[in-house]
Each structure stands twice: as C-alpha cells, then as structure tokens.
Design a protein around this motif. Structure first.
Motif, PDB file in Angstrom:
ATOM      1  N   CYS A   1       0.722  -1.340   0.067  1.00  0.00           N
ATOM      2  CA  CYS A   1       0.227  -0.075   0.246  1.00  0.00           C
ATOM      3  C   CYS A   1       0.886   1.205  -0.054  1.00  0.00           C
ATOM      4  O   CYS A   1       1.492   1.438   1.000  1.00  0.00           O
ATOM      5  CB  CYS A   1      -0.889  -0.117   1.285  1.00  0.00           C
ATOM      6  SG  CYS A   1      -1.745   1.576   1.245  1.00  0.00           S
TER       7      CYS A   1
ATOM      8  N   ASP B   1       0.086   4.084   0.938  1.00  0.00           N
ATOM      9  CA  ASP B   1       0.011   4.895   1.960  1.00  0.00           C
ATOM     10  C   ASP B   1       0.360   4.407   3.201  1.00  0.00           C
ATOM     11  O   ASP B   1       0.834   5.096   4.257  1.00  0.00           O
ATOM     12  CB  ASP B   1      -1.620   4.897   2.011  1.00  0.00           C
ATOM     13  CG  ASP B   1      -2.354   6.163   2.793  1.00  0.00           C
ATOM     14  OD1 ASP B   1      -1.304   7.057   3.204  1.00  0.00           O
ATOM     15  OD2 ASP B   1      -3.435   6.381   3.038  1.00  0.00           O
ATOM     16  N   CYS B   2       0.132   2.934   3.476  1.00  0.00           N
ATOM     17  CA  CYS B   2       0.746   2.474   4.807  1.00  0.00           C
ATOM     18  C   CYS B   2       1.481   1.248   4.693  1.00  0.00           C
ATOM     19  O   CYS B   2       2.157   1.090   5.939  1.00  0.00           O
ATOM     20  CB  CYS B   2      -0.710   2.131   5.696  1.00  0.00           C
ATOM     21  SG  CYS B   2      -1.404   0.525   4.938  1.00  0.00           S
TER      22      CYS B   2
ATOM     23  N   CYS C   1      -5.970  -2.598  -0.058  1.00  0.00           N
ATOM     24  CA  CYS C   1      -5.012  -2.580   0.900  1.00  0.00           C
ATOM     25  C   CYS C   1      -6.052  -3.268   2.348  1.00  0.00           C
ATOM     26  O   CYS C   1      -6.967  -2.655   2.527  1.00  0.00           O
ATOM     27  CB  CYS C   1      -4.791  -1.172   1.262  1.00  0.00           C
ATOM     28  SG  CYS C   1      -4.096  -1.047   3.058  1.00  0.00           S
TER      29      CYS C   1
ATOM     30  N   CYS D   1      -4.694   2.020   7.939  1.00  0.00           N
ATOM     31  CA  CYS D   1      -4.314   2.789   6.592  1.00  0.00           C
ATOM     32  C   CYS D   1      -4.937   4.207   6.838  1.00  0.00           C
ATOM     33  O   CYS D   1      -6.240   4.287   6.778  1.00  0.00           O
ATOM     34  CB  CYS D   1      -4.760   1.948   5.471  1.00  0.00           C
ATOM     35  SG  CYS D   1      -4.402   2.695   3.957  1.00  0.00           S
TER      36      CYS D   1
ATOM     37  N   GLN E   1      -7.980   4.981   4.418  1.00  0.00           N
ATOM     38  CA  GLN E   1      -9.291   4.166   4.862  1.00  0.00           C
ATOM     39  C   GLN E   1      -9.978   4.579   6.185  1.00  0.00           C
ATOM     40  O   GLN E   1     -11.051   4.723   6.407  1.00  0.00           O
ATOM     41  CB  GLN E   1      -8.743   2.637   4.983  1.00  0.00           C
ATOM     42  CG  GLN E   1      -8.433   2.214   3.649  1.00  0.00           C
ATOM     43  CD  GLN E   1      -8.003   0.769   3.541  1.00  0.00           C
ATOM     44  OE1 GLN E   1      -9.159  -0.113   3.890  1.00  0.00           O
ATOM     45  NE2 GLN E   1      -6.893   0.164   3.384  1.00  0.00           N
TER      46      GLN E   1
HETATM   47 ZN   LIG Z   1      -3.015   0.959   3.110  1.00  0.00          ZN
END
Ligand SMILES: [Zn+2]
Length: 696
Positions: free
Chosen positions: A417, A419-420, A435, A441, A444
């Motif tokens: 991911c 993002d995370c 993800c 996350c 999310q």
């Molecule tokens: Zn994520």
C-alpha cells in the motif's frame, strides 16, 4: 445465449439505457460515452430481434430519449421530430445506399453534411418572422424555448432580402408564409472552455462536453443568461406545405439566402466512393474546426425520392448518420500514481505530457486496474491514446507501439500500500487490488470516519476538513474516539471557536438518538449498505446477537448472501471492532432495534400490496406505512396482489402486468384516504433533508 439469459440481459440493457437517457437528457450529465451507448443499444436491438417475444413498446429501442423539462410550455411538433439511424461502420453506409437504390433506382444524389454535436431545435417562421422554437422533446411534443432562442445571435428574428435582390419579385425564392426549419444549437469550443472555467471557479460541476453545455444553456430559465453563453445555430432541414423546391440542397441554399445560418461544409455526392472521401476528409479536418462535430449525415437529395422512401417508426429511410469514433489524442506517459481510495482499493492514475483533447488540456488519465495495464502492455515513456468518455477524467485506450523508444520501463503495480505499506491483496472478481489494513491505513481510516458522520449514518455536522484535522492531531483514530472529544480538545483545532465546538458537540449528542439500523450502517462494514443494515438490525434485534451470529445464521437474513455474511462475520471477529462497539455502547449509542413498529390501523389487514415509482416519502417509508396499517408488501404482481400502489414514474412493466391481471392501480392520494393517513405519518424514520455542512 439461452433464452432465460437473453431475457435477463434485455432487462439489464433496458435499465442501463433508460438511466443513461435520463442522465443525458434531463440532467445534461452523461454517464456513458456515445459510443458505449450506441453499442449497448445495438446489442439490445439484436437481442430483441432474436427474441421478438420479449419486445416491449416502451423499450429504449422504440423511441428517442426525452429532454422535456417542466419549466417550459410544450407544443406538439407539426411533423414528428425523429432522430437519424446511425452507424460507426462504412459498410452500413453502403447498405443504406443499396436499400435506397433498390427503392428508387440510381438516378439520385446524396447530400453529405457535417453532423454538429449540439442539441436539436425546430424553428417556425411565419411571414418571415421567427414565430416559435421547440426542442426535440420526445419527438412528438417539444419544449417552447423561443424566448431563449431569441438571444442566440446568428438566428434571425426577421428574414432578410439578399443583397442584390431588392424588389420582392426578384428574389431567387420568396419565403413561404410559414415553414419550419430544423437544425442544431451548439456551443463553440471557445465558449465551452470559458463556461467550464467559470463553473470550476464557482465550484460547480463542469459540463462533460459542448453538447450538454448547449442543451443545458438552452434550457436556462433566465433567458438573459443565454445571451452570455455564446451559443450558435446551424440549420439543415426545411419542412412545410408545398415548398417550392425539388432538392434538399436548393432548400438549404434558399434558407441561406434569407439570412438563416446554414453550413457551407456540404457536398453533393454521386457514389459511395465520393461519400467515403468526404467522410475521411472530415474525420481529420474536423479537429481544426472551432466547434464539435461527431459525424457525417448522408441524405437523399431529391425531395420526391425522400417522400417515396418515407420513414420507419423511428428514423427517416432517406438519411443516415455516420458517426466518428471518439476523438483521441496521442501523448507520452510520464509516470503512474497509485491512489488509495476509501475502501482500500488502489487505482492507477497516469500522468501525461499535457495534450489538447476535444478542446481541453489533458494531463491525467485513468488506467482502472492492474489487469488493464497488463492488457495494454503499457510502459512508462510510451505514447498512449487518450479518449474522453462520459467521465471528467479521460481514459487511456491504447499504446502506439510503433513509437516505443528504447528507454521505456515496465511499470510495477505496487505490492504494498502506497499509503501504509501493508501488502496488497487482489480481489479477483473485481480485478482490483485492496489494502487490507482497514484499521491502520490513514486513507481508509479517514474514509470510515467521514462515512460514520455522514447524513445517512450518524448525521453529525462536520466536513472532511474537520475529520482531516482530528485525525492528523491524533484526536480521533476510530469512530468511538468522537465521543471522547471535549470542548477543550476541539478548541485546539485550527480556526475553531467556542461556537463551532459547541455545535459539533451538540450534533454528536443528537446522534445518540439515531436508530440501531443506522448505527449498524455507520460502522462501515464492507458491503453493508443502508438496506442490508436495516434487514440485519430487524432480524437480530440487537448488536450482541449479530456479533455472536454464525455465518449460517447471518445467511438467514433477507438480502444477505455469502459475501455479505462473510464480511459481517469477519468484521466482528476482529477484536478491535468489538472494542469499538463496546465503547460506542458506553457512549450511549443505540444498539437495540425498536420494538415492532406501532400499529396505526388495521385498514390493510389481509391485503398484499406492490409499490412502484416515487412517492412523497421514500419507498422504504411507504413500505413501513403499509406494514403499520396491517398490509403485506410484495415485490411482484400476481393474481394474489390486492392492488398496485403506483407513484410518480411507476414502472411500465408493473403497470402493464397489473392491467393484464385485472389488479387495480391506485395513487398515493387514494391510498392515504384508504388508511386515513394524516400528515403526521409522513415522517416516520428519516431525518429532515439537510446538506452535510462544514463548520467553516
Ligand atoms: Zn494502506
């Protein structure tokens, strides 16, 4: 295809096309590209031909869409205003020519014209003065937009004597006392770009294309505004009683002489080869025109032959439209961003070398998913084709392999991911990567927080910016944290004052009264929408029963299938989610369903009722109202149905079936009289409509 499958597909196509028609004509905001629409319509036509037993007079294949708006007075068209049969295939133009030759011999000519991409208009001139302007409407009745049309600068209010012919008698053709002339109102690219720029500045949705902009502008209520929109008109078809012309071309030349706007980009062709040449020429040249065109119209030029060929119920047999494929642009793919959405889906977005496409500069385009990237065999540094569909963000439709350089690189769809950093999982069915880190996350988490507060969930007044701040300051990490917020904490947020903090807390306080079904919906369990949440809440009655339910028990609920059951089960298997629920319980949220709804009357005892269409209350509320008065709801009409409760825009299939079975059809008003319903019954569950407001 099996018959049953064909039936299902036909229903599906009709629904999609009807909705697309509505979006297009009423909302002026298309959901499908023309090409997609035409392909689906063709598929439906083919299926209906193969299975004529499924034919229905209200199928989208049987009539043109309707653009009628209620604000305008309506008048019937003197001659039906049909659309043209269209094709993307030159061999079908040949077939059209063959059919015409078979009908009328081969001593005729074709008039080939540009197809302007605008909205159809029908002007009536009486004694040389513009008398009335009607839109196409449903083809039989149109909206009177005369007032607005008077503000379009190249439409003459009064026809004029051409220069060099002063005395009336010397005119090449005197205009008839009354005639109609049809054409297209369109918005040139320059006006379109200017309008969209303004709309973006005002944070309004820009128009998807000049055609929708033209049709939207023509229907403005304030006709003075129309003048500023830069609309223009081109006319292409004259109608009337005993017109003094033998060819279509003569009629257009005369119209032009009288001062009416007629395009000079026309040609009389004698063979299919000449037609093809004209098409090919304009397929390239049109990119240099200051307005949008979407094809070429080919008409039989001689009026007596037109009459002889006549009409089908939908189209004239003497004309056909060849449509150009959507305009494409070729540009270089610079890089690909991978964006995480609120549900965790990761979408690739292409960054492009800026390129002009249909009047706008395109810099980004959608690539949908990893499968599509693979199918296109796309490389960073490739030259790619971009097309505009109905969406604002264009899509990449192909790669020009002949221009692939040595320095291109294969893009790697991330395994983690962006993002995370969690490893992504691929949902084979949806061909999307997700993800799975739902609880950690950031994108999310924020998505779930926003969902929790939204109007249909807890209805707490807060904007996305508030959620962003609360999250970034680590004040809120999960939905239960909202209820630990204090005024002191809120005042640490940028720009927050006593009043905004108090309003927010009051709104949170109010949310404690929200019903169990909406609280369940607010938790944001994947695949659990409003309706499912309601069924699950009713079935189990309280949260503990749901949390302890097995998958099998979950499957016993109406509308819950494998996927949803699995999703609910997994959600409550997570310790973190169970914690959130227990904290929300402590905060005082409702986790128990109301006792069975109060019985208002027994007026409908023993009655089975089917509802269809729109009512003054939501359909669910209507169903609740039926139940509260002792009636039983049913989804389909049968001999056992007591009556069909038909609201506005009730489904024609249902109406027909009711009639066929002799089931009575009653209106909302009649229904309310039947149950002695008073106004206070009208708002049983839903909150008053209100916009989701930001505090700033
Ligand atoms: Zn994520």
């Amino acid at each position: 295809m099996e018959k049953a499958q064909a039936y299902i597909r036909i229903q599906e196509l009709r629904e999609v096309l009807r909705e697309a028609n509505r979006q297009y004509y009423v909302e002026n905001s298309p959901t499908l590209s023309d090409y997609e629409f035409d392909m689906l319509l063709k598929e439906l036509e083919a299926l209906e031909k193969e299975y004529p037993e499924f034919m229905s007079p209200d199928s989208p294949t049987q009539h043109v869409g309707s653009d009628i708006k209620k604000e305008f007075e309506q008048f019937p068209h003197r001659y039906p205003m049909l659309s043209l049969g269209n094709t993307y295939d030159i061999s079908e133009v040949q077939a059209f020519a063959d059919r015409a030759t078979k009908g009328i011999g081969n001593s005729f000519t074709y008039s080939c014209e540009l197809k302007f991409d605008g909205t159809a208009i029908c002007l009536t001139y009486r004694n040389g003065r513009l008398f009335r302007a009607l839109t196409r409407g449903d083809g039989t009745v149109g909206d009177d937009v005369t007032r607005n049309v008077r503000h379009i600068s190249n439409i003459p209010q009064q026809l004029s004597v051409p220069q060099g012919f002063t005395p009336t008698a010397q005119r090449p053709h005197p205009w008839p006392d009354e005639f109609e002339i049809r054409g297209e109102i369109y918005m040139p690219w320059s006006a379109f770009d200017r309008l969209n720029e303004e709309r973006l500045k005002d944070e309004e949705q820009p128009f998807a294309n000049p055609r929708n902009a033209a049709s939207g502008s023509l229907k403005l209520i304030d006709s003075r505004q129309v003048a500023n929109r830069g609309l223009e008109c081109t006319l292409y078809h004259m109608l009337g009683e005993n017109l003094p012309f033998t060819t279509h071309d003569q009629a257009l030349k005369a119209a032009s002489d009288w001062g009416l706007p007629v395009s000079d980009k026309r040609r009389i062709c004698r063979s299919i080869e000449e037609i093809e040449e004209f098409i090919n020429h304009w397929d390239t040249e049109r990119k240099n025109l200051p307005y949008a065109t979407d094809g070429i119209v080919i008409k039989v030029n001689e009026l007596p032959y037109q009459e002889e060929l006549g009409y089908t119920s939908k189209f004239p047999r003497w004309a056909v439209a060849y449509k150009f494929k959507a305009e494409q642009a070729l540009t270089k793919l610079i890089s690909i961003d991978y964006q995480v959405g609120r549900t965790g889906a990761v979408t690739p977005v292409a960054n492009l070398e800026p390129v002009q496409l249909s009047g706008t500069i395109v810099k980004r385009a959608s690539l949908h998913n990893a499968d599509q990237m693979e199918q296109l065999d796309i490389h960073i540094g490739d030259y790619v084709y971009v097309e505009k569909g109905g969406e604002i963000i264009p899509k990449i439709t192909g790669v020009e392999l002949s221009q692939r350089g040595a320095d291109v690189t294969l893009p790697h769809f991330p395994a983690f991911c962006p993002d995370c950093g969690t490893a992504l999982i691929k949902d084979e069915e949806e061909a999307k990567s997700f993800c799975p880190n739902q609880t950690g996350c950031p994108t999310q988490i924020k998505g779930r927080l926003v969902h929790f507060l939204s109007r249909k969930a807890m209805n707490v007044i807060a904007g996305d910016a508030t959620v962003d701040q609360l999250f970034n300051k680590a004040l809120v990490w999960n939905v239960a944290d909202f209820y630990d917020l204090t005024k002191e904490l809120l005042l640490t947020l940028e720009g927050w004052k006593e009043r905004s903090a108090e309003r927010f807390l009051k709104s949170l306080q109010e949310s404690r009264k929200v019903g169990f079904d909406r609280v369940l919906f607010a938790l944001g369990i994947r695949y659990v929408g409003e309706t499912t949440a309601r069924s699950v809440a009713r079935h189990f009655g309280n949260i503990d029963a749901i949390m302890n339910a097995t998958k099998e028990e979950l499957l016993n609920v109406d509308d819950v299938g494998e996927v949803i059951a699995e999703s609910i089960f997994e959600f409550f298997s997570e310790e973190a989610n169970r914690d959130i629920v227990s904290r929300l319980k402590e905060a005082g949220l409702r986790f128990e369903a109301d006792a069975a709804p109060e019985q208002l009357s027994a007026e409908l005892e023993g009655k089975t009722i089917v509802i269809s269409g729109n009512f003054s209350i939501s359909r669910d509320e209507m169903k609740a109202l039926i139940a509260a008065n002792g009636g039983k709801n049913s989804g389909s009409i049968s001999g056992k149905t007591s009556f069909l409760l038909a609201g506005e825009k009730a489904g024609p299939e249902k109406l027909k079936k009711a009639e066929a079975l002799g089931v009575s059809i009653i209106s909302e008003e009649e229904f309310r009289q039947m149950i002695g319903s008073a106004a206070e019954q009208e708002h049983m569950t839903e909150p008053v409509d209100g916009e989701q407001l930001s505090l700033f």
